[in-house]
Design a protein around this motif. Structure first.
Motif, PDB file in Angstrom:
ATOM      1  N   ARG A 135      50.486   0.420  -4.870  1.00 49.36           N
ATOM      2  CA  ARG A 135      50.176   1.341  -5.716  1.00 49.36           C
ATOM      3  C   ARG A 135      50.873   2.673  -5.447  1.00 49.36           C
ATOM      4  NH1 ARG A 135      44.076  -0.536  -7.690  1.00 49.36           N
ATOM      5  NH2 ARG A 135      44.820  -2.020  -9.226  1.00 49.36           N
ATOM      6  N   GLY A 136      50.655   2.949  -4.272  1.00 47.69           N
ATOM      7  CA  GLY A 136      51.078   4.405  -3.670  1.00 47.69           C
ATOM      8  C   GLY A 136      52.547   4.577  -4.053  1.00 47.69           C
ATOM      9  N   THR A 137      53.267   3.317  -3.729  1.00 49.75           N
ATOM     10  CA  THR A 137      54.869   3.692  -3.746  1.00 49.75           C
ATOM     11  C   THR A 137      55.320   3.801  -4.943  1.00 49.75           C
ATOM     12  OG1 THR A 137      54.818   2.174  -1.772  1.00 49.75           O
ATOM     13  CG2 THR A 137      56.951   2.436  -3.323  1.00 49.75           C
ATOM     14  N   ALA A 138      54.536   2.787  -6.133  1.00 47.66           N
ATOM     15  CA  ALA A 138      55.031   2.734  -7.362  1.00 47.66           C
ATOM     16  C   ALA A 138      54.807   4.062  -7.931  1.00 47.66           C
ATOM     17  CB  ALA A 138      54.259   1.678  -8.269  1.00 47.66           C
ATOM     18  N   MET A 139      53.372   4.452  -7.836  1.00 46.90           N
ATOM     19  CA  MET A 139      53.309   6.101  -8.342  1.00 46.90           C
ATOM     20  C   MET A 139      53.982   7.066  -7.814  1.00 46.90           C
ATOM     21  SD  MET A 139      49.458   8.068  -8.298  1.00 46.90           S
ATOM     22  CE  MET A 139      48.793   6.604  -8.703  1.00 46.90           C
ATOM     23  N   SER A 140      54.329   7.163  -6.723  1.00 37.78           N
ATOM     24  CA  SER A 140      55.484   7.960  -5.919  1.00 37.78           C
ATOM     25  C   SER A 140      56.765   8.024  -6.824  1.00 37.78           C
ATOM     26  CB  SER A 140      55.484   7.906  -4.470  1.00 37.78           C
ATOM     27  OG  SER A 140      56.193   6.773  -4.225  1.00 37.78           O
ATOM     28  N   THR A 269      58.679   7.785   0.027  1.00 37.49           N
ATOM     29  CA  THR A 269      58.310   7.822   1.675  1.00 37.49           C
ATOM     30  C   THR A 269      56.631   8.119   1.360  1.00 37.49           C
ATOM     31  OG1 THR A 269      60.415   8.312   2.330  1.00 37.49           O
ATOM     32  CG2 THR A 269      58.627   8.685   3.731  1.00 37.49           C
ATOM     33  N   ALA A 270      56.358   9.174   0.798  1.00 39.88           N
ATOM     34  CA  ALA A 270      54.829   9.499   0.814  1.00 39.88           C
ATOM     35  C   ALA A 270      54.218   8.558   0.011  1.00 39.88           C
ATOM     36  CB  ALA A 270      54.989  10.841  -0.012  1.00 39.88           C
ATOM     37  N   GLY A 271      54.630   7.826  -0.876  1.00 37.36           N
ATOM     38  CA  GLY A 271      53.890   6.705  -1.412  1.00 37.36           C
ATOM     39  C   GLY A 271      53.704   5.441  -0.512  1.00 37.36           C
ATOM     40  N   VAL A 282      46.468  10.782   4.106  1.00 34.94           N
ATOM     41  CA  VAL A 282      47.836  11.415   3.631  1.00 34.94           C
ATOM     42  C   VAL A 282      47.640  12.452   2.977  1.00 34.94           C
ATOM     43  CG1 VAL A 282      49.954  10.837   2.142  1.00 34.94           C
ATOM     44  CG2 VAL A 282      48.888   8.969   3.296  1.00 34.94           C
ATOM     45  N   GLY A 283      46.354  12.729   2.238  1.00 33.63           N
ATOM     46  CA  GLY A 283      45.811  13.925   1.554  1.00 33.63           C
ATOM     47  C   GLY A 283      45.832  14.960   2.495  1.00 33.63           C
ATOM     48  N   ALA A 284      45.343  14.880   3.746  1.00 33.56           N
ATOM     49  CA  ALA A 284      44.957  15.594   4.739  1.00 33.56           C
ATOM     50  C   ALA A 284      46.230  16.181   5.263  1.00 33.56           C
ATOM     51  CB  ALA A 284      44.350  15.182   5.945  1.00 33.56           C
ATOM     52  N   LEU A 285      47.474  15.510   5.277  1.00 35.16           N
ATOM     53  CA  LEU A 285      48.814  15.640   5.901  1.00 35.16           C
ATOM     54  C   LEU A 285      49.280  16.608   4.874  1.00 35.16           C
ATOM     55  CD1 LEU A 285      51.155  15.201   7.648  1.00 35.16           C
ATOM     56  CD2 LEU A 285      51.780  13.029   6.180  1.00 35.16           C
ATOM     57  N   GLY A 286      49.011  16.374   3.369  1.00 33.93           N
ATOM     58  CA  GLY A 286      49.734  17.395   2.312  1.00 33.93           C
ATOM     59  C   GLY A 286      49.111  18.691   2.689  1.00 33.93           C
ATOM     60  N   GLY A 317      54.537  19.589   0.663  1.00 35.29           N
ATOM     61  CA  GLY A 317      53.253  19.434   0.940  1.00 35.29           C
ATOM     62  C   GLY A 317      52.489  19.120  -0.248  1.00 35.29           C
ATOM     63  N   LEU A 318      52.939  19.688  -1.482  1.00 34.98           N
ATOM     64  CA  LEU A 318      52.336  19.470  -2.722  1.00 34.98           C
ATOM     65  C   LEU A 318      52.527  18.050  -3.139  1.00 34.98           C
ATOM     66  CD1 LEU A 318      50.679  20.588  -5.292  1.00 34.98           C
ATOM     67  CD2 LEU A 318      53.126  20.932  -6.461  1.00 34.98           C
ATOM     68  N   GLN A 319      53.838  17.539  -3.003  1.00 36.82           N
ATOM     69  CA  GLN A 319      53.970  16.093  -3.421  1.00 36.82           C
ATOM     70  C   GLN A 319      53.442  14.990  -2.533  1.00 36.82           C
ATOM     71  OE1 GLN A 319      55.900  15.031  -6.004  1.00 36.82           O
ATOM     72  NE2 GLN A 319      55.015  13.129  -5.315  1.00 36.82           N
ATOM     73  N   VAL A 320      53.206  15.279  -1.330  1.00 33.87           N
ATOM     74  CA  VAL A 320      52.616  14.339  -0.317  1.00 33.87           C
ATOM     75  C   VAL A 320      51.052  14.224  -0.880  1.00 33.87           C
ATOM     76  CG1 VAL A 320      51.969  14.131   2.197  1.00 33.87           C
ATOM     77  CG2 VAL A 320      54.152  14.530   1.683  1.00 33.87           C
ATOM     78  N   GLY A 321      50.416  15.434  -0.942  1.00 28.91           N
ATOM     79  CA  GLY A 321      49.268  15.533  -1.380  1.00 28.91           C
ATOM     80  C   GLY A 321      48.869  14.761  -2.726  1.00 28.91           C
ATOM     81  N   GLN A 322      49.717  14.982  -3.582  1.00 28.35           N
ATOM     82  CA  GLN A 322      49.498  14.431  -4.914  1.00 28.35           C
ATOM     83  C   GLN A 322      49.725  12.780  -4.984  1.00 28.35           C
ATOM     84  OE1 GLN A 322      50.827  16.481  -8.501  1.00 28.35           O
ATOM     85  NE2 GLN A 322      51.128  14.777  -9.732  1.00 28.35           N
TER      86      GLN A 322
END
Length: 390
Positions: A135-140, A269-271, A282-286, A317-322
């Protein structure tokens, strides 16, 4: 509410590409007016400040769409919803291109923003169709389309207005919205027969989800802090770029914003990271990347290198967090994805408005270092959402 929904695992690459392209095309409609306020003001014989009402109504319209349109995705066939919204948006954009006065343009542009919430209808559908482990990959990928549309709209709108006039911006956007929207409808599966649910019942259920789901509250808080910090910086970035010692022209300052496209490249990559390590980490990373960017940007009043590095890092950072936070929010209950996305996006949007206002006030009072300090305060508030859900 029960519904005959598309089965999990039916997300094809073609469908995902269509959703990402449609998301980028339609979200761009919100930002079309920002680079062309000057020409609009000249046409109608008003000040640029007065013409800015077109931008304001677009933002207010989008907020209204988030609250009042997206929940329909939990009750109606989303394939039909996307089709209707695409046609309505295209019609309103054509009207905007022909607007005889500023008030008419402001109203039509605001209404077009209400109906251009197509990306936020598509994201819950993508989440529901995707395999839970992906899901993370698809949403990203859809979010990559969003970022590209947001960043690209500002540049392409200005260039097109320079060549063909500002009215052509809305006309071209109408054509793209209609063609891409209807093509996406052909790619989307039908939700099948869904139980009819009273519209106001859908809206009344929103506070309940926020009250009952701590995971949703924490995801919203993390994203709200991140987006407020982002807007505090992004709203005032042109001011520090055009001021001494950098002294960029407005056009040059606008091109610096294209560094934000790096986040679109990194979105998949974030997804994948969300799928492997979970949204909390990953939210903490963002948040960490955003904090690093804010600290580097403090040096931006004198160092152009620091300013450019920080400018590139902020949207990353915003994209990784979202990618992490929206995944966490919608995974609470994919069948109620429309309403969960309404809560998530509306809280994000409101926080962004607060961040923009706070950034402007901080710049006026304390200069660029004050903006960076304000961003760090927002990030600290967002970090509260990293607490584990018990």
């Amino acid at each position: 509410m029960s519904a005959v929904a598309p089965a999990t695992g039916r997300l094809s690459r073609g469908l995902l590409f269509a959703a990402a392209l449609c998301a980028g095309t339609t979200v761009a409609n919100i930002y079309l007016a920002q680079p062309i306020i000057g020409p609009v003001a000249e046409t109608f014989g008003v000040s640029a400040q007065t013409a800015g009402i077109v931008v304001t109504t677009a933002m207010l319209g989008y907020a209204a769409g988030l609250l009042f349109v997206i929940p329909l995705g939990d009750s109606l066939d989303r394939r039909k919803v996307v089709g209707v919204l695409s046609v309505l948006t295209a019609a309103l954009l054509v009207g905007s291109s022909l607007a005889p006065s500023l008030p008419v343009l402001a109203v039509l542009g605001g209404l077009a923003a209400v109906t251009t919430v197509v990306p936020q209808v598509l994201i819950p559908l993508v989440v529901q169709l995707a395999d839970p482990a992906q899901r993370g990959t698809a949403m990203s990928w859809v979010q990559a389309g969003l970022i590209t549309g947001i960043m690209g709209a500002r540049v392409l709108s200005g260039q097109l207005a320079g060549l063909l006039g500002w009215r052509s911006v809305f006309a071209v956007a109408a054509a793209l919205t209609l063609v891409v929207g209807l093509w996406t409808v052909r790619a989307l599966p039908s939700d099948g027969r869904r139980d009819s649910v009273d519209y106001w019942s859908l809206l009344r259920s929103l506070p309940g989800y926020l009250r009952r789901e701590p995971g949703l509250r924490r995801a919203c808080l993390r994203q709200a802090g991140s987006f407020a910090a982002f807007n505090a910086v992004w709203t005032t970035l042109a001011l520090v770029l055009t001021a001494p010692p950098h002294s960029f022209t407005v056009a040059e300052a606008g091109l610096v914003g294209l560094l934000g496209l790096l986040s679109a490249v990194l979105a998949p990559t974030a997804g994948k990271l969300v799928d492997r390590r979970g949204p909390r980490l990953v939210g903490a990373l963002g948040l960490t990347v955003l904090a690093f960017a804010a600290l580097v940007l403090v040096l931006g009043t004198t160092s152009l290198t620091a300013l450019l590095i920080g400018t590139a890092a902020v949207p990353i950072g915003l994209q990784v967090g979202q990618a992490a936070n929206q995944n966490a929010a919608l995974s609470v209950n994919p069948d109620a994805g429309g309403r969960l996305n309404t809560i998530f996006m509306l809280s994000t949007f409101l926080a962004g408005a607060i961040g923009s206002a706070a950034g402007s006030v901080a710049y006026g009072a304390y200069g660029w270092p004050g903006v960076c300090a304000t961003a760090l305060v927002f990030l600290g508030l967002g970090a509260v959402g990293l607490r584990r859900v018990r």
